[in-house]
Design a protein around this motif. Structure first.
Motif, PDB file in Angstrom:
ATOM      1  N   THR A 284       0.707  -1.110   0.020  1.00  0.00           N
ATOM      2  CA  THR A 284      -0.107  -0.021  -0.081  1.00  0.00           C
ATOM      3  C   THR A 284       0.784   1.304  -0.039  1.00  0.00           C
ATOM      4  OG1 THR A 284      -0.115  -0.166   2.388  1.00  0.00           O
ATOM      5  CG2 THR A 284      -2.017  -1.109   1.189  1.00  0.00           C
ATOM      6  N   TYR A 285       2.091   1.334   0.779  1.00  0.00           N
ATOM      7  CA  TYR A 285       2.904   2.473   0.727  1.00  0.00           C
ATOM      8  C   TYR A 285       3.520   2.891  -0.686  1.00  0.00           C
ATOM      9  CZ  TYR A 285       7.155   5.079   1.967  1.00  0.00           C
ATOM     10  OH  TYR A 285       8.062   6.125   1.882  1.00  0.00           O
ATOM     11  N   ASP A 286       3.874   1.895  -1.536  1.00  0.00           N
ATOM     12  CA  ASP A 286       4.410   2.010  -2.820  1.00  0.00           C
ATOM     13  C   ASP A 286       4.060   1.081  -3.697  1.00  0.00           C
ATOM     14  OD1 ASP A 286       5.560   3.064  -5.214  1.00  0.00           O
ATOM     15  OD2 ASP A 286       7.584   3.399  -4.073  1.00  0.00           O
ATOM     16  N   PRO A 287       2.624   0.806  -4.273  1.00  0.00           N
ATOM     17  CA  PRO A 287       2.454  -0.332  -4.968  1.00  0.00           C
ATOM     18  C   PRO A 287       3.313  -0.641  -6.370  1.00  0.00           C
ATOM     19  CG  PRO A 287       0.778   1.219  -5.097  1.00  0.00           C
ATOM     20  CD  PRO A 287       1.860   1.971  -4.145  1.00  0.00           C
ATOM     21  N   ASN A 288       3.774   0.356  -6.832  1.00  0.00           N
ATOM     22  CA  ASN A 288       4.629   0.330  -7.903  1.00  0.00           C
ATOM     23  C   ASN A 288       5.865   0.124  -7.827  1.00  0.00           C
ATOM     24  OD1 ASN A 288       2.252   0.999  -9.873  1.00  0.00           O
ATOM     25  ND2 ASN A 288       2.517   3.101  -9.079  1.00  0.00           N
ATOM     26  N   SER A 289       6.338  -0.198  -6.586  1.00  0.00           N
ATOM     27  CA  SER A 289       7.762  -0.291  -6.431  1.00  0.00           C
ATOM     28  C   SER A 289       8.291  -1.771  -6.678  1.00  0.00           C
ATOM     29  CB  SER A 289       8.149  -0.050  -4.872  1.00  0.00           C
ATOM     30  OG  SER A 289       7.380  -1.009  -4.145  1.00  0.00           O
ATOM     31  N   THR A 290       9.535  -2.182  -6.597  1.00  0.00           N
ATOM     32  CA  THR A 290      10.043  -3.353  -7.172  1.00  0.00           C
ATOM     33  C   THR A 290       9.622  -4.296  -5.991  1.00  0.00           C
ATOM     34  OG1 THR A 290      11.901  -2.675  -8.130  1.00  0.00           O
ATOM     35  CG2 THR A 290      12.083  -4.873  -7.601  1.00  0.00           C
ATOM     36  N   GLY A 291      10.015  -3.920  -4.857  1.00  0.00           N
ATOM     37  CA  GLY A 291       9.411  -4.686  -3.375  1.00  0.00           C
ATOM     38  C   GLY A 291       7.996  -5.197  -3.590  1.00  0.00           C
ATOM     39  N   ALA A 292       7.196  -4.302  -3.756  1.00  0.00           N
ATOM     40  CA  ALA A 292       5.509  -4.553  -3.922  1.00  0.00           C
ATOM     41  C   ALA A 292       5.351  -5.780  -5.279  1.00  0.00           C
ATOM     42  CB  ALA A 292       4.731  -3.237  -4.051  1.00  0.00           C
ATOM     43  N   LEU A 293       5.982  -5.469  -6.151  1.00  0.00           N
ATOM     44  CA  LEU A 293       5.932  -6.309  -7.506  1.00  0.00           C
ATOM     45  C   LEU A 293       6.318  -7.868  -6.824  1.00  0.00           C
ATOM     46  CD1 LEU A 293       5.215  -7.044 -10.297  1.00  0.00           C
ATOM     47  CD2 LEU A 293       7.863  -6.094 -10.704  1.00  0.00           C
ATOM     48  N   SER A 294       7.410  -7.778  -6.093  1.00  0.00           N
ATOM     49  CA  SER A 294       8.104  -9.004  -5.893  1.00  0.00           C
ATOM     50  C   SER A 294       7.158  -9.771  -4.851  1.00  0.00           C
ATOM     51  CB  SER A 294       9.551  -8.983  -5.396  1.00  0.00           C
ATOM     52  OG  SER A 294      10.321  -8.556  -6.217  1.00  0.00           O
ATOM     53  N   TYR A 295       6.677  -9.284  -3.750  1.00  0.00           N
ATOM     54  CA  TYR A 295       5.727  -9.764  -2.791  1.00  0.00           C
ATOM     55  C   TYR A 295       4.589 -10.289  -3.619  1.00  0.00           C
ATOM     56  CZ  TYR A 295       8.555  -9.557   1.556  1.00  0.00           C
ATOM     57  OH  TYR A 295       9.284  -9.884   2.526  1.00  0.00           O
ATOM     58  N   SER A 296       4.103  -9.383  -4.423  1.00  0.00           N
ATOM     59  CA  SER A 296       2.868  -9.710  -5.198  1.00  0.00           C
ATOM     60  C   SER A 296       2.928 -11.146  -5.962  1.00  0.00           C
ATOM     61  CB  SER A 296       2.332  -8.649  -6.155  1.00  0.00           C
ATOM     62  OG  SER A 296       1.958  -7.415  -5.191  1.00  0.00           O
ATOM     63  N   GLU A 297       4.027 -11.077  -6.590  1.00  0.00           N
ATOM     64  CA  GLU A 297       4.501 -12.375  -7.375  1.00  0.00           C
ATOM     65  C   GLU A 297       4.532 -13.614  -6.447  1.00  0.00           C
ATOM     66  OE1 GLU A 297       6.967 -10.870 -11.309  1.00  0.00           O
ATOM     67  OE2 GLU A 297       8.074 -11.049  -9.339  1.00  0.00           O
TER      68      GLU A 297
END
Length: 309
Positions: A284-297
């Motif tokens: 939620t903090y930065d949904p477009n970040s690499t970290g958010a992408l990796s956890y979503s994957e």
């Protein structure tokens, strides 16, 4: 005569890989598109995960809250149980957990129904949290003298599932239990309540140190308290693609645990580290970040595995 660039062309060509940065951006764009094209499947029944590793600083809490947030954002009903006295999962999910708040301590020690202590994450309506307070620090000693001390969390969760059904609330899809980095009665309660263990392993030199002891402890739980418990998932965290060491560690872990290790890898990320200070997950903090992408994957992969199981 000079050629002018077609005004309809994109400001950034995602197929351009002429530089490392462009290559990374193009890769992330493709990954994000692939993720957005898929739906997070609901499991046939509630999946209960304990996130555990006796080694500290491997990303247990970070993994717990971000996987929970990613699944909740995908439309699933998720519950996070914070049984770490530090209460970091409660902080990251924006849940009050000062000493006056009813918490998982009251559930385990005073038989307060779980339904009375869960709170809703302010950023994600389908994410419920049972917070931890400082009182948990003494819970290990208090649990010793209680009846069925190892099964207290399991019974509370069973009762909560029945309460939700009675009230006409949707069934929980996932329960994530965030453990302290030790094998006391709190962690034993988590192992007894869970069906699956998720082990975060950092991609650093001592990655596998202590893992054999953790697996022995899980084996003891399987033998004496919970025969249904399995180590279903291993997630590589704090991956630094610039170093050979990270790749070596990742390969070694995959060699040892070919079935359990997720393809998704969590990188070292400033955004992931920053998010809890704003009482948020990186999702939620930065949904477009690499970290958010990796956890979503990683969340998508866990959900897909559950369907195939």
């Amino acid at each position: 005569m000079s050629k002018t660039k077609d005004s309809s062309s994109s400001a950034f060509d995602f197929n351009d890989s002429s530089s490392p940065l462009a290559s990374q951006l193009a890769s992330e764009h493709r990954r994000r598109e692939a993720l957005e094209a898929r739906k997070v499947p609901k499991p046939d029944k509630t999946r209960y995960f304990t996130i555990s590793n006796q080694k500290g600083g491997v990303g247990k809490t970070t993994t717990t809250v971000n996987l929970a947030a990613a699944l909740a954002k995908g439309g699933l009903n998720v519950l996070v149980i914070d049984i770490d006295p530090q209460g970091n999962a409660s902080t990251a999910l924006g849940i009050e957990h000062h000493a006056e708040v009813d918490s998982i301590y009251d559930v385990l020690i005073n038989d307060v129904p779980l339904a009375d202590v869960v709170a809703t994450c302010p950023d994600l309506p389908s994410l419920q949290v049972a917070p931890a307070t400082i009182h948990l620090a003494g819970a290990e000693i208090e649990l010793v003298s209680l009846v069925a001390r190892e099964q207290r969390l399991q019974r509370a969760l069973d009762d909560y599932a029945r309460t939700r059904q009675r009230l006409g609330q949707p069934r929980l899809d996932y329960v994530f239990i965030d453990c302290p980095p030790s094998l006391g009665l709190l962690t034993v309660n988590a192992f007894v309540a869970a069906r699956e263990v998720l082990i975060p392993i950092q991609c650093e030199y001592y990655a596998l140190e202590g893992l054999s002891q953790l697996l022995k402890n899980i084996e003891m739980i399987q033998k004496h308290l919970n025969s249904r418990l399995t180590v279903s998932t291993i997630l590589l965290t704090m991956y630094d693609g610039r170093t050979n060491l990270a790749a070596q560690v990742a390969n070694e872990v995959r060699e040892h645990f070919p079935e359990q290790v997720l393809q998704a890898v969590i990188p070292r990320s400033v955004r992931i580290s920053e998010a809890p200070s704003y009482q948020q997950t990186v999702i939620t903090y930065d949904p477009n970040s690499t970290g958010a992408l990796s956890y979503s994957e990683a969340a998508q992969e866990i959900a897909d595995r559950g369907v195939k199981a």
